[in-house]
Write a protein that holds these residues in place. Structure first.
Motif, PDB file in Angstrom:
ATOM      1  N   ILE A 197       0.864  -1.175   0.000  1.00  0.00           N
ATOM      2  CA  ILE A 197       0.000   0.000   0.000  1.00  0.00           C
ATOM      3  C   ILE A 197       0.904   1.229   0.000  1.00  0.00           C
ATOM      4  O   ILE A 197       1.677   1.429   0.937  1.00  0.00           O
ATOM      5  N   VAL A 198       0.814   2.002  -1.074  1.00  0.00           N
ATOM      6  CA  VAL A 198       1.633   3.212  -1.212  1.00  0.00           C
ATOM      7  C   VAL A 198       0.786   4.387  -0.733  1.00  0.00           C
ATOM      8  O   VAL A 198      -0.250   4.696  -1.329  1.00  0.00           O
ATOM      9  N   VAL A 199       1.231   5.031   0.340  1.00  0.00           N
ATOM     10  CA  VAL A 199       0.454   6.089   0.986  1.00  0.00           C
ATOM     11  C   VAL A 199       1.073   7.449   0.682  1.00  0.00           C
ATOM     12  O   VAL A 199       2.273   7.656   0.872  1.00  0.00           O
ATOM     13  N   ILE A 233      -2.667   2.180  -4.365  1.00  0.00           N
ATOM     14  CA  ILE A 233      -2.306   3.576  -4.164  1.00  0.00           C
ATOM     15  C   ILE A 233      -3.304   4.164  -3.180  1.00  0.00           C
ATOM     16  O   ILE A 233      -4.512   4.048  -3.376  1.00  0.00           O
ATOM     17  N   ASP A 234      -2.809   4.799  -2.111  1.00  0.00           N
ATOM     18  CA  ASP A 234      -3.688   5.394  -1.112  1.00  0.00           C
ATOM     19  C   ASP A 234      -3.413   6.891  -1.020  1.00  0.00           C
ATOM     20  O   ASP A 234      -2.380   7.313  -0.503  1.00  0.00           O
ATOM     21  N   GLY A 235      -4.338   7.654  -1.565  1.00  0.00           N
ATOM     22  CA  GLY A 235      -4.245   9.103  -1.535  1.00  0.00           C
ATOM     23  C   GLY A 235      -5.554   9.672  -2.031  1.00  0.00           C
ATOM     24  O   GLY A 235      -6.399   8.946  -2.544  1.00  0.00           O
ATOM     25  N   SER A 236      -5.733  10.959  -1.879  1.00  0.00           N
ATOM     26  CA  SER A 236      -6.931  11.590  -2.424  1.00  0.00           C
ATOM     27  C   SER A 236      -6.949  11.327  -3.928  1.00  0.00           C
ATOM     28  O   SER A 236      -5.918  11.009  -4.527  1.00  0.00           O
ATOM     29  N   SER A 259     -14.958  15.759  -7.506  1.00  0.00           N
ATOM     30  CA  SER A 259     -15.928  14.673  -7.398  1.00  0.00           C
ATOM     31  C   SER A 259     -15.185  13.360  -7.555  1.00  0.00           C
ATOM     32  O   SER A 259     -14.165  13.283  -8.231  1.00  0.00           O
ATOM     33  N   ASP A 260     -15.702  12.338  -6.925  1.00  0.00           N
ATOM     34  CA  ASP A 260     -15.083  11.029  -7.013  1.00  0.00           C
ATOM     35  C   ASP A 260     -15.489  10.363  -8.313  1.00  0.00           C
ATOM     36  O   ASP A 260     -16.603  10.553  -8.791  1.00  0.00           O
ATOM     37  N   PRO A 261     -14.593   9.557  -8.874  1.00  0.00           N
ATOM     38  CA  PRO A 261     -14.981   8.835 -10.080  1.00  0.00           C
ATOM     39  C   PRO A 261     -16.056   7.803  -9.762  1.00  0.00           C
ATOM     40  O   PRO A 261     -16.161   7.335  -8.630  1.00  0.00           O
ATOM     41  N   MET A 262     -16.839   7.455 -10.770  1.00  0.00           N
ATOM     42  CA  MET A 262     -17.832   6.403 -10.588  1.00  0.00           C
ATOM     43  C   MET A 262     -17.109   5.136 -10.147  1.00  0.00           C
ATOM     44  O   MET A 262     -16.067   4.791 -10.687  1.00  0.00           O
ATOM     45  N   GLY A 263     -17.659   4.472  -9.169  1.00  0.00           N
ATOM     46  CA  GLY A 263     -17.044   3.239  -8.682  1.00  0.00           C
ATOM     47  C   GLY A 263     -15.930   3.478  -7.696  1.00  0.00           C
ATOM     48  O   GLY A 263     -15.231   2.552  -7.319  1.00  0.00           O
ATOM     49  N   GLY A 264     -15.737   4.732  -7.273  1.00  0.00           N
ATOM     50  CA  GLY A 264     -14.676   5.031  -6.326  1.00  0.00           C
ATOM     51  C   GLY A 264     -14.975   4.440  -4.959  1.00  0.00           C
ATOM     52  O   GLY A 264     -16.067   4.610  -4.431  1.00  0.00           O
ATOM     53  N   LEU A 265     -14.015   3.727  -4.419  1.00  0.00           N
ATOM     54  CA  LEU A 265     -14.160   3.081  -3.113  1.00  0.00           C
ATOM     55  C   LEU A 265     -13.124   3.629  -2.150  1.00  0.00           C
ATOM     56  O   LEU A 265     -12.068   4.113  -2.570  1.00  0.00           O
ATOM     57  N   ALA A 266     -13.409   3.518  -0.870  1.00  0.00           N
ATOM     58  CA  ALA A 266     -12.379   3.766   0.137  1.00  0.00           C
ATOM     59  C   ALA A 266     -11.291   2.719  -0.086  1.00  0.00           C
ATOM     60  O   ALA A 266     -11.559   1.614  -0.585  1.00  0.00           O
ATOM     61  N   THR A 267     -10.062   3.022   0.267  1.00  0.00           N
ATOM     62  CA  THR A 267      -8.953   2.105   0.021  1.00  0.00           C
ATOM     63  C   THR A 267      -9.207   0.738   0.647  1.00  0.00           C
ATOM     64  O   THR A 267      -8.963  -0.290   0.016  1.00  0.00           O
ATOM     65  N   ILE A 268      -9.719   0.694   1.869  1.00  0.00           N
ATOM     66  CA  ILE A 268      -9.973  -0.593   2.521  1.00  0.00           C
ATOM     67  C   ILE A 268     -11.064  -1.368   1.792  1.00  0.00           C
ATOM     68  O   ILE A 268     -11.006  -2.596   1.687  1.00  0.00           O
ATOM     69  N   GLU A 269     -12.053  -0.668   1.253  1.00  0.00           N
ATOM     70  CA  GLU A 269     -13.097  -1.335   0.481  1.00  0.00           C
ATOM     71  C   GLU A 269     -12.513  -1.941  -0.802  1.00  0.00           C
ATOM     72  O   GLU A 269     -12.822  -3.087  -1.156  1.00  0.00           O
ATOM     73  N   ALA A 270     -11.677  -1.179  -1.486  1.00  0.00           N
ATOM     74  CA  ALA A 270     -11.045  -1.664  -2.709  1.00  0.00           C
ATOM     75  C   ALA A 270     -10.129  -2.844  -2.417  1.00  0.00           C
ATOM     76  O   ALA A 270     -10.112  -3.835  -3.165  1.00  0.00           O
ATOM     77  N   LEU A 271      -9.402  -2.770  -1.331  1.00  0.00           N
ATOM     78  CA  LEU A 271      -8.515  -3.864  -0.946  1.00  0.00           C
ATOM     79  C   LEU A 271      -9.320  -5.132  -0.654  1.00  0.00           C
ATOM     80  O   LEU A 271      -8.991  -6.222  -1.123  1.00  0.00           O
ATOM     81  N   TYR A 272     -10.411  -4.975   0.086  1.00  0.00           N
ATOM     82  CA  TYR A 272     -11.278  -6.107   0.407  1.00  0.00           C
ATOM     83  C   TYR A 272     -11.823  -6.730  -0.884  1.00  0.00           C
ATOM     84  O   TYR A 272     -11.763  -7.951  -1.072  1.00  0.00           O
TER      85      TYR A 272
END
Length: 151
Positions: free
Chosen positions: A7-9, A67-70, A104-117
């Motif tokens: 995870i690159v923060v 990748i973990d960032g805004s 605005s967030d892209p369609m399908g944008g998830l929190a990093t933990i959600e994407a990882l899961y």
């Protein structure tokens, strides 16, 4: 042995708000502070992002790079990992409440933990405990219960 999830923060990410922070120190996870890199080789890795083939069981033996960032920072960060093949996720619903006055967030944008899961789920990896510290865990699982029940 499967390579660890990296995870690159981004340095401007607040650790207190970082959804993957509880995984720090957990076996199978490595954190890099952008723009630095750790000692791990990215030779057998795939990068979670947009526009690549869907991640799945064929990627189970690969390492996973997140990748973990805004959204603004993540876009620039991804350029430094352009040599790592991209994999995307099928549609999942986010439970993370976002309010931005600037972007605005892209369609399908998830929190990093959600994407990882979701990535671990589609790769056939163990997801046990990944969401234990995630405040919106129950809502996230409920929003995606049909996807989880269909596999």
């Amino acid at each position: 042995m499967t390579p660890p999830t990296i995870i690159v923060v981004h340095p401007k990410e607040r650790r207190s708000k970082c959804s993957v922070e509880p995984l720090r120190g957990r076996e199978g996870f490595v954190f890099w502070k952008y723009p630095g890199r750790g000692v791990e080789s990215l030779d057998r890795y795939v990068r979670l992002g947009f526009g690549g083939p869907e991640i799945g069981p064929a990627d189970a033996e690969a390492g996973l790079l997140l990748i973990d960032g805004s959204w603004r920072h993540a876009e620039a960060m991804e350029q430094d990992y352009g040599d790592v093949p991209v994999r995307s996720l099928p549609r999942w619903e986010t439970a993370y409440p976002r309010v931005s006055k600037m972007n605005s967030d892209p369609m399908g944008g998830l929190a990093t933990i959600e994407a990882l899961y979701a990535a671990h789920y589609h790769m056939g990896r163990d997801t046990q405990g990944l969401l234990d510290e995630y405040y919106w865990r129950d809502e996230f699982l409920n929003l995606n219960r049909e996807r989880l029940a269909s596999n």
